[in-house]
Design a protein around this motif. Sequence first.
Motif, PDB file in Angstrom:
ATOM      1  N   LYS A  13      -2.992   7.264   4.668  1.00 10.86           N
ATOM      2  CA  LYS A  13      -3.849   8.043   5.564  1.00 10.86           C
ATOM      3  C   LYS A  13      -5.307   8.031   5.126  1.00 10.86           C
ATOM      4  N   ARG A  16      -7.611   5.354   6.680  1.00 14.10           N
ATOM      5  CA  ARG A  16      -7.826   5.316   8.130  1.00 14.10           C
ATOM      6  C   ARG A  16      -9.288   5.152   8.503  1.00 14.10           C
ATOM      7  N   THR A  52      -2.376   2.826  13.224  1.00 15.71           N
ATOM      8  CA  THR A  52      -2.517   3.736  12.088  1.00 15.71           C
ATOM      9  C   THR A  52      -1.817   5.072  12.306  1.00 15.71           C
ATOM     10  N   ASP A  53      -1.696   5.498  13.573  1.00 14.39           N
ATOM     11  CA  ASP A  53      -1.135   6.822  13.844  1.00 14.39           C
ATOM     12  C   ASP A  53       0.336   6.784  14.250  1.00 14.39           C
ATOM     13  N   PRO A  56       2.252   3.430  10.936  1.00  9.93           N
ATOM     14  CA  PRO A  56       1.529   3.176   9.683  1.00  9.93           C
ATOM     15  C   PRO A  56       2.321   2.344   8.680  1.00  9.93           C
TER      16      PRO A  56
END
Length: 216
Positions: A13, A16, A52-53, A56
């Motif tokens: 995270k 990001r 990414t969301d 991941p």
Amino acid sequence: MIAKKAIIRKFSKRDRKYVRRIACETAFWGSSRHDFFEDDEILADLLTRYYTDYEPDYCFVATYNGSVIGYLVGAKNLSVMNRVFYFLIIPRLFLKSVIRGLFFKKNTIKFLYHCMISFFKGEFSAPDFSLKYSATLHINIDRDFHGFGIGRKLIDKYLDFLKEEKVKGVHFGTTSEGAKAFFAKMGFKLLLTKKRTYLKYKTGKEENFYVFGKKV
């Protein structure tokens, strides 16, 4: 030396914001992105948010001396990704764009207008390659680190990961001539070539769009 020192690892995270920055800075092949699209927040959402969301685990970054210098973000199944993107992400981004006043920005309006013309001309249509090559990827390297083998290391890591996940194939599109040569050397098969004209109003020329695929 840079390639040897570069570390490829799973996305976290905290990466990001770096992935989003590189995505914006490398969009439009080194041209000023704000000549086409005047909101980095929404541009980054369009380019990377799904990966990414929502997936991941299929994302990787390249680091050098502790800094993120490139990324490869992927999805296990392009069909699933498209459903999430069009039915969940796009409606939220439309509302966000209205709130941020994106549709009142001159360069963005021009860009979206020409994209729409290309869409209605069928330039964005393509056969469904997902039955043979279900996964997809999106890769970018910070411009200062091009030519050092970082992209090859990211691709190799991703392909090994797909094998572990028992994914049979991957495909993706690109308009970069440099990327075309790179992926051909990496053993990817050219599946489709199409002309796209949505940037011609700015660049003065048509772009080739290539779709590559590889069995894993």
